[in-house]
Design a protein around this motif. Structure first.
Motif, PDB file in Angstrom:
ATOM      1  N   ILE A 482       0.554  -1.378   0.006  1.00 37.09           N
ATOM      2  CA  ILE A 482       0.414  -0.273   0.005  1.00 37.09           C
ATOM      3  C   ILE A 482       0.654   1.008   0.002  1.00 37.09           C
ATOM      4  O   ILE A 482       0.501   2.370  -0.567  1.00 37.09           O
ATOM      5  N   ILE A 483       1.975   1.108   0.898  1.00 35.48           N
ATOM      6  CA  ILE A 483       2.433   2.380   1.037  1.00 35.48           C
ATOM      7  C   ILE A 483       3.790   2.269  -0.332  1.00 35.48           C
ATOM      8  O   ILE A 483       3.459   4.199  -0.647  1.00 35.48           O
ATOM      9  N   VAL A 484       4.373   1.973  -0.691  1.00 38.26           N
ATOM     10  CA  VAL A 484       4.592   1.908  -1.903  1.00 38.26           C
ATOM     11  C   VAL A 484       4.444   2.195  -2.789  1.00 38.26           C
ATOM     12  O   VAL A 484       4.454   3.062  -3.896  1.00 38.26           O
ATOM     13  N   ALA A 485       2.459   2.161  -3.384  1.00 40.80           N
ATOM     14  CA  ALA A 485       1.532   2.059  -4.133  1.00 40.80           C
ATOM     15  C   ALA A 485       1.357   3.590  -4.180  1.00 40.80           C
ATOM     16  O   ALA A 485       1.291   4.437  -5.283  1.00 40.80           O
ATOM     17  N   ARG A 486       1.373   3.904  -2.930  1.00 35.93           N
ATOM     18  CA  ARG A 486       0.628   5.181  -2.925  1.00 35.93           C
ATOM     19  C   ARG A 486       2.030   6.157  -2.828  1.00 35.93           C
ATOM     20  O   ARG A 486       1.626   7.448  -4.118  1.00 35.93           O
ATOM     21  N   GLU A 487       3.423   6.072  -2.620  1.00 41.84           N
ATOM     22  CA  GLU A 487       4.241   6.777  -2.825  1.00 41.84           C
ATOM     23  C   GLU A 487       4.931   6.995  -4.064  1.00 41.84           C
ATOM     24  O   GLU A 487       5.447   8.456  -4.228  1.00 41.84           O
ATOM     25  N   LEU A 488       4.588   6.242  -4.692  1.00 37.60           N
ATOM     26  CA  LEU A 488       4.995   6.192  -6.378  1.00 37.60           C
ATOM     27  C   LEU A 488       4.765   6.285  -6.666  1.00 37.60           C
ATOM     28  O   LEU A 488       4.929   7.122  -8.132  1.00 37.60           O
ATOM     29  N   LEU A 489       3.364   5.816  -6.791  1.00 40.40           N
ATOM     30  CA  LEU A 489       2.633   5.681  -7.671  1.00 40.40           C
ATOM     31  C   LEU A 489       1.061   6.906  -7.640  1.00 40.40           C
ATOM     32  O   LEU A 489       0.824   7.143  -9.316  1.00 40.40           O
ATOM     33  N   ALA A 490       1.129   7.714  -6.699  1.00 42.19           N
ATOM     34  CA  ALA A 490      -0.125   8.263  -6.674  1.00 42.19           C
ATOM     35  C   ALA A 490       0.751   9.622  -7.132  1.00 42.19           C
ATOM     36  O   ALA A 490       0.835  10.579  -5.865  1.00 42.19           O
ATOM     37  N   ALA A 491       0.826   9.317  -8.342  1.00 42.40           N
ATOM     38  CA  ALA A 491       1.764  10.614  -8.774  1.00 42.40           C
ATOM     39  C   ALA A 491       0.806  10.386 -10.706  1.00 42.40           C
ATOM     40  O   ALA A 491       1.187   9.521 -10.879  1.00 42.40           O
ATOM     41  N   PRO A 492       1.610  11.650 -10.786  1.00 40.17           N
ATOM     42  CA  PRO A 492       1.360  11.032 -12.702  1.00 40.17           C
ATOM     43  C   PRO A 492       1.970   9.806 -13.044  1.00 40.17           C
ATOM     44  O   PRO A 492       3.692   9.847 -12.609  1.00 40.17           O
ATOM     45  N   PRO A 493       1.654   9.384 -13.726  1.00 43.30           N
ATOM     46  CA  PRO A 493       0.913  10.019 -14.563  1.00 43.30           C
ATOM     47  C   PRO A 493      -0.734   9.274 -14.410  1.00 43.30           C
ATOM     48  O   PRO A 493      -1.503   9.774 -14.656  1.00 43.30           O
ATOM     49  N   LEU A 494      -0.697   8.515 -13.269  1.00 36.23           N
ATOM     50  CA  LEU A 494      -2.229   8.089 -12.287  1.00 36.23           C
ATOM     51  C   LEU A 494      -2.263   8.987 -12.229  1.00 36.23           C
ATOM     52  O   LEU A 494      -3.973   9.177 -11.691  1.00 36.23           O
ATOM     53  N   LEU A 495      -1.886   9.524 -11.204  1.00 33.63           N
ATOM     54  CA  LEU A 495      -2.485  11.243 -11.131  1.00 33.63           C
ATOM     55  C   LEU A 495      -2.220  12.538 -11.507  1.00 33.63           C
ATOM     56  O   LEU A 495      -1.236  12.761 -10.377  1.00 33.63           O
ATOM     57  N   PRO A 496      -3.068  12.646 -12.436  1.00 28.43           N
ATOM     58  CA  PRO A 496      -1.466  13.650 -13.289  1.00 28.43           C
ATOM     59  C   PRO A 496      -2.186  14.705 -12.669  1.00 28.43           C
ATOM     60  O   PRO A 496      -1.137  16.288 -12.796  1.00 28.43           O
ATOM     61  N   SER A 497      -2.959  15.308 -11.332  1.00 28.70           N
ATOM     62  CA  SER A 497      -3.169  16.688 -11.359  1.00 28.70           C
ATOM     63  C   SER A 497      -2.260  17.038  -9.365  1.00 28.70           C
ATOM     64  O   SER A 497      -1.790  17.869  -9.284  1.00 28.70           O
ATOM     65  N   SER A 498      -0.639  15.946  -9.572  1.00 29.83           N
ATOM     66  CA  SER A 498      -0.743  16.099  -7.877  1.00 29.83           C
ATOM     67  C   SER A 498       0.867  16.030  -9.298  1.00 29.83           C
ATOM     68  O   SER A 498       0.776  15.773 -10.270  1.00 29.83           O
ATOM     69  N   PRO A 499       1.537  16.912  -8.572  1.00 27.98           N
ATOM     70  CA  PRO A 499       3.361  16.825  -8.646  1.00 27.98           C
ATOM     71  C   PRO A 499       4.009  15.967  -8.519  1.00 27.98           C
ATOM     72  O   PRO A 499       3.747  15.052  -8.766  1.00 27.98           O
ATOM     73  N   PRO A 500       4.613  16.371 -10.567  1.00 31.45           N
ATOM     74  CA  PRO A 500       6.253  14.715 -10.515  1.00 31.45           C
ATOM     75  C   PRO A 500       6.932  14.706  -9.238  1.00 31.45           C
ATOM     76  O   PRO A 500       7.056  15.895  -8.798  1.00 31.45           O
TER      77      PRO A 500
END
Lengths: 586, 366
Positions: A482-500
């Motif tokens: 869960i933590i790895v997914a969130r920290e590395l992937l809850a970001a662009p491109p899956l979450l484009p509105s978050s800064p890279p």
């Protein structure tokens, strides 16, 4: 084992035969109807552990290893089957009866009371008494005796909260021995230990077996298992699929059995296998180190860790391959100069660290646990103030959402256990414009959040896949995912509105994960690098350090003891790890 | 097995946070049943008593009005305690905050002349501010000095109670007695513009009830649907992880406690502006303490709190009728107490059910 104190001593088993015998154990858990109604976590498993032997149980996350051991220890009541110790059938579902019969379990997550001393923790529940009073001196003597016998070197009077992870692990082992255990179940005992510490622990395991104790060792680390166990049992999807004498098998065969299907085996074992066009470290189990790499590493190794030297190292070690792939090292992202910081106990833990991290590289930090790596990571993510020195960040790395942090202690710092998997998958990125309607009081966009959660769960293969499940109901490995997914992937491109992501700080990112998940996490870290992030990985596992690092930083005694090129020789890294003051603690 | 690390208080909090409606409804039903048995054992007419109680709580507009007025106040104090629960704080100071808010409303209602549509919101705002003050003081003590909020809120209750009852209401704020009204004590009567509009002919039901329902709905939306509410829950679930994720934990604690105190204060205002019309000389209500019970029975969920407030309000409204058949009204307090006990004993029921052979959901307690 005779102890100075008076732990509840079980009647010694004089009869021959297995000390611990699991007979056709089956455990069925109820599950939501949508997922099929039931989950067979353990399917008709039989296993015998003779006295004086170490039997290893290996398998991927969720293969049923922990369930099997919880059945043996009485934490779960089996749906069918029985547990026998020294020939006597145990009362099912009763840890009390298991303990009385001499079964002791050391859990992956420690069960310790922080503010109490080590001796108090060990004696808790079986305190020696003098009249009505707790006989502290006797408890401390007993702990010291056990500790000396195993070469643990722990101070019975120290509070557990101030002890390192390695020491806490030892305390847990002393705790079960103090209670007179003859059968020890160790769940991932070396997951959090440095190589030297792990080696010492395995030595203790051998000593325990030589003394006539039976040990069940649950582990993902096949080399360890083969080094210490006499037999290896492989579990897959709740079934015991194979049992091999350690002398007659290999890491490759075991890995193949764990993941199922011989074809899948070799590919997944080679954790360090580099993506095309990139040179990686050596694969841990196959041990293939390019001779040229090692030579280059030796030649360029600079113990001083100076800036200029680091540049030279990167050039010499990675050579043309580094520059040719994915752009290679870019602009500096963070720079620490002369950084000093205190740890939680107020002791100076960073003693003047100079470190620069560049976009597009992975810096792997090696070191014996407790040599400043934890504090270094906390400083970099802004959770620990600097006492001296400077800390500069590039513009891109200043936004909190641009920093990915996989913390060392996932339950304390990485997760809100009572909240759902979905809610934990957005923690820290939950205010990204794509997840809330900023025009309307930051109301959560439930559909967007659910979709992101579903993708993250799929990407890291989090099990169970239900985003509404509480995080605390997941196994440790899946919590880590869960933590790895969130920290590395809850970001662009899956979450484009978050800064890279500009900076990744991952401490022990694969602790307690199985081979497949480790390979996945390593691939995600490399992806982050290739996307232009500066990645810092702290690991106690030298295989991991060498597999991931484009540059290896060795910490000892709160300082950077050396900077080495990618894939540097293991022995060389080990020497630098022990070179600093921290070696005294190890 | 992360639960092994949780202390008792933490596990209780989690059990409450996990509240579904069913266990609480069962607890209330069990309490009513056991109360019935106890009354019957004393040789009184339990069936008659319950019938009168039901009549007093729900029979007709007047009874419904009484229940509604009390439920509105209890919903406010219950939401106050529940909101603090969400961030992991136990606000036992709802009673003091309730009293502070009541006084704030009485003063605002009697000392300022405002047109009708403005006066009630103004008085409610003053009450909210007055209620938030002691709650913020307790939070400040916790943040700066490490004082546990249970201790500070309990003690601040008495600071407020003595300050208001033994000094302000009998001293500086006491209404000058006029010749026509010698017996009245307490603060000055509020202006008509500050009175809560009544809703139902023949009852004291006023806009307090729809207001309380609106507060519960707003709290529900805040906690379940907004980023801010998510942060509040994250702080309550694991403040350390929330801090690491960039949530300003101290600010969230201040905010939750300010809202908690404000809700308790507004509860006091509803009683003053709706029925009392002044801060009376003798005002021993216990609505704040009952708020703790309401929050517990309501599972610390805003809508659960609303339902629990109706139950407690109905019990309060029906209590006096018990006397008609010779049953002491304090039996209603017994029933309320039993309901809380059964809710609190939920983990025990779960453990019993587990021991009786049902496969334990997660793990057996070692």
């Amino acid at each position: 084992m005779s102890v100075g104190a008076a732990p509840p001593s079980p009647s010694p088993a004089t009869g021959a035969g297995p000390a611990l015998e699991l007979v056709r154990l089956t455990k069925v858990f109820a599950k939501p109807a949508a997922e099929g109604g039931v989950c067979v976590a353990c399917d008709d498993v039989s296993l015998a552990v003779p006295a004086g032997e170490v039997v290893a149980v290996v398998g991927e996350n969720g293969a049923g290893k922990s369930t099997l051991m919880n059945l043996a220890y009485g934490l779960y009541r089996p749906t069918s089957g029985s547990v026998r110790v020294g020939g006597r059938a145990l009362e099912l579902g009763s840890p009390r009866d298991a303990i009385a019969a001499g079964v002791g379990m050391v859990h992956q997550h420690f069960m310790l009371v922080g503010p109490l001393t080590i001796a108090e923790n060990v004696a808790l529940g079986a305190e020696p008494r003098r009249g009505l009073l707790f006989d502290r001196a006797r408890a401390e003597r007993a702990v010291a005796e056990l500790s000396d016998k195993l070469g643990f070197g722990i101070d019975p009077r120290a509070p557990v909260a101030s002890a390192s992870v390695a020491t806490q692990q030892r305390v847990e082992i002393v705790k079960v021995l103090y209670r007179g255990a003859r059968v020890l179940i160790l769940d991932e005992p070396t997951a959090a230990l440095a190589p030297a510490e792990a080696e010492a622990l395995l030595e203790s395991v051998r000593a325990l077996a030589a003394e006539g104790k039976s040990v069940v060792l649950i582990s993902h680390k096949l080399r360890e298992v083969l080094a210490v166990a006499s037999r290896v049992a492989v579990m897959r999807r709740g079934r015991l699929v194979a049992e091999r004498p350690a002398a007659e098998t290999s890491a490759e065969e075991l890995a193949g059995l764990m993941v199922g299907g011989a074809a899948a085996g070799p590919a997944r074992v080679a954790l360090g296998a580099a993506p095309p066009g990139r040179e990686g470290g050596g694969a841990p189990s196959s041990g293939r180190e390019g001779g040229g790499d090692v030579a280059a590493g030796r030649g360029a190794a600079v113990a001083g860790g100076g800036r200029g030297a680091a540049g030279a190292v990167a050039g010499g070690g990675r050579g043309a391959a580094g520059a040719g792939a994915g752009g290679g090292r870019g602009a500096p992202v963070v720079a620490l100069r002369g950084a000093t910081a205190r740890n939680d106990r107020g002791v100076v833990a960073l003693k003047g660290v100079d470190l620069e991290l560049f976009a597009g590289e992975i810096v792997a930090v090696a070191g014996v646990d407790g040599n400043g790596q934890t504090e270094l990571a906390e400083v970099l993510v802004g959770l620990r103030p600097l006492e001296g020195g400077t800390f500069e960040r590039s513009e891109a790395a200043r936004a909190r959402e641009a920093v990915a942090h996989v913390p060392e202690d996932r339950q304390r710092r990485g997760l809100c256990l009572p909240l759902s998997v979905e809610e934990n998958l957005v923690l820290g990125r939950h205010r990204a414009p794509g997840l809330v309607r900023q025009a309307a009081f930051d109301v959560v966009d439930a559909a967007a959040r659910r979709e992101l959660a579903a993708r993250l769960i799929e990407a890291l293969d989090v099990r169970p896949t239900d985003p509404g499940a509480r995080a605390e109901s997941l196994s440790g490995g899946n919590q880590q995912k869960i933590i790895v997914a969130r920290e590395l992937l809850a970001a662009p491109p899956l979450l484009p509105s978050s800064p890279p992501i500009a900076l990744v700080v991952a401490v022990q990112p694969t602790r307690g994960l199985d081979l497949g998940a480790i390979a996945n996490v390593h691939a995600r870290l490399r992806e982050a690098r290739d996307a232009g992030a500066a990645v810092l990985v702290v690991s106690l596992d030298l295989d991991e350090v060498r597999a991931l690092g484009d540059r290896i930083v060795v910490m000892a005694g709160g300082r950077v003891a050396a900077e080495l090129p990618a894939g540097a020789d293991e022995a060389l890294v080990g020497r630098h790890m022990l070179a600093g003051e921290g070696a005294a603690r190890a | 097995m992360p639960e092994g690390k949780a202390g008792f208080g933490e596990r209780l909090r989690r059990a409450l946070a996990a509240g579904t409606a069913l266990p609480s409804a069962l607890a209330v039903a069990s309490a009513l049943a056991l109360g019935f048995v106890v009354i019957a054992l004393t040789g009184k007419d339990a069936a008659g008593g319950y019938a009168r109680m039901l009549d007093g709580a729900l029979g007709g507009p007047e009874a419904l009005g009484e229940t509604g007025v009390k439920a509105a106040v209890l919903a406010c104090t219950g939401l106050s305690v529940a909101l603090a629960f969400v961030v992991g704080l136990f606000n036992i100071g709802a009673e003091g905050q309730f009293i502070a808010g009541a006084l704030g409303a009485a003063v605002a209602g009697a000392s300022v002349r405002l047109p009708g549509p403005l006066h009630v919101p103004f008085a409610l705002g003053c009450a909210a501010a007055a209620g938030a003050l002691p709650a913020l003081a307790a939070t400040w003590l916790k943040a700066k000095r490490g004082v546990h909020e249970v201790i500070s809120t309990i003690l601040l209750n008495w600071v407020v109670i003595y300050l208001v009852h033994d000094w302000l209401v009998v001293g500086p704020l006491r209404a000058p007695s006029s010749g026509a009204n010698v017996s009245a004590s307490g603060t000055a009567q509020i202006f008509a513009s500050a009175e809560l509009p009544r809703l139902l002919e023949g009852s004291r039901l006023d806009v307090g009830l729809p207001l309380a329902v609106a507060f519960a709905l707003l709290a529900w939306l805040l906690l379940g649907r907004t980023a801010l509410g998510y942060e509040l829950r994250a702080v309550g679930a694991n403040a350390e992880a929330a801090r690491a994720a960039g949530v300003p934990v101290a600010r969230r604690l201040y905010l939750a406690m300010a809202l908690s105190g404000a809700l308790a204060g507004v509860g006091g205002a509803l009683l003053i502006l709706g029925t009392e019309r002044r801060y009376p000389g003798v005002f021993r209500t216990g609505y704040g303490f009952d708020g703790i019970a309401v929050a517990l029975v309501g599972g610390a969920h805003p809508l659960g709190v609303l339902a629990a407030a109706f139950f407690f309000g109905a019990m309060r409204a029906g209590a006096t009728r018990l006397q008609l058949v010779g049953i002491h009204p304090s039996f209603t307090e017994l029933i309320q107490g039993l309901a809380v006990l059964f809710v609190a004993a939920r983990p025990l029921f779960a453990a019993l059910a587990g021991a009786l052979g049902r496969p334990p959901a997660g793990k057996g307690a070692p």
